[in-house]
Design an enzyme around this catalytic site. Sequence first.
Site, short mmCIF file in Angstrom:
data_model
loop_
_atom_site.label_atom_id
_atom_site.label_comp_id
_atom_site.label_asym_id
_atom_site.label_seq_id
_atom_site.Cartn_x
_atom_site.Cartn_y
_atom_site.Cartn_z
CE LYS A 1 -4.42 -1.38 1.99
NZ LYS A 1 -5.44 -0.98 2.99
CG ASP B 1 -8.61 1.35 3.29
OD1 ASP B 1 -9.40 0.53 2.77
OD2 ASP B 1 -7.39 1.14 3.38
#
Length: 282
Positions: free
Chosen positions: A73, A110
Amino acid sequence: MSETDEIVPRAGVIGWPVAHSRSPRLHGFWLKQYGLAGRYDKLPVPPEDLGVFLEALPKEPGFRGINVTLPHKVAVLPYMAEIDSVARRIGAVNTIVIRPDGSLFGSNTDAFGFIESLKADAPAGWSAAQGPAVVLGAGGAARAIVVALLDAGAPVLRIVNRSLEKAEALAAEFGDRLQPVAWDKRAEALSGAGLLVNTTSLGMSGQPPLEIALDDLPKAALVNDIVYSPLETDLLARARARGNPVVDGLGMLLHQGRPGFEAWFGVAPQVTSDLRAAVLAD
Ligand code: ATR
């Protein structure tokens, strides 16, 4: 029919390992539900191959983009031609769109997934702006939730972490609405709170339990656990038993997938109870 007609839109998730990812089940359900020709695959990419993989990706027939999971990520950031401001603040990318010119656009969904999950599943009238939020943990997941809560207007974020210096570093970065709290003060930190979120791995199957006395938590406070295996964590069970509203961790996973699916496959998907059941089934 020419060969190009047969190329279906493709997406997938890169990680190492990636075998446990639920994302193929999520996107696969939506592709079927909306009757779309498309593919979404698990794409195991070891860290040493990340650069080569991302450089080759735009040339792969049909590929529209990918999700990114651990450990990539943060590592994907240098390969993005552009990233959105939320991804920049979180410092991580979980969704990549391949633009028509082949360049990579990185975003992080997210924070969106977290807030949308609370909006969908919290009792009517609950708002993050109503009171202090208590965030347990200060790792990668906590960063996304901090950004989400700041943007949702939480007046105070009490960041409780075993390593206090990580909570202090978050506060230094994100400003004075964040208040670092030592781990042994976690029970007292619940006083007057409107939200409690566990962003640590404590309470996950195979991990140590999350030990926290809930006596000081107001009964109206919403309790959320980003752990979704088990779906009803000990924290959620104890909160529910004393009358607090609770939201489980599956919603964040499902809602974070929405922007990517829409960008890659052209349909804005819904999160439904059938989807929840399909993603949980193993
Ligand atoms: P993620 O990206 O999923 O957030 P992470 O960055 O490794 O994962 O963060 C894990 C979080 O769980 C951290 O806040 C960690 O606390 P430390 O910063 O002190 O390491 C917390 N955590 C993990 N195990 C813990 C334990 N046994 N007790 C308390 N906190 C724990």
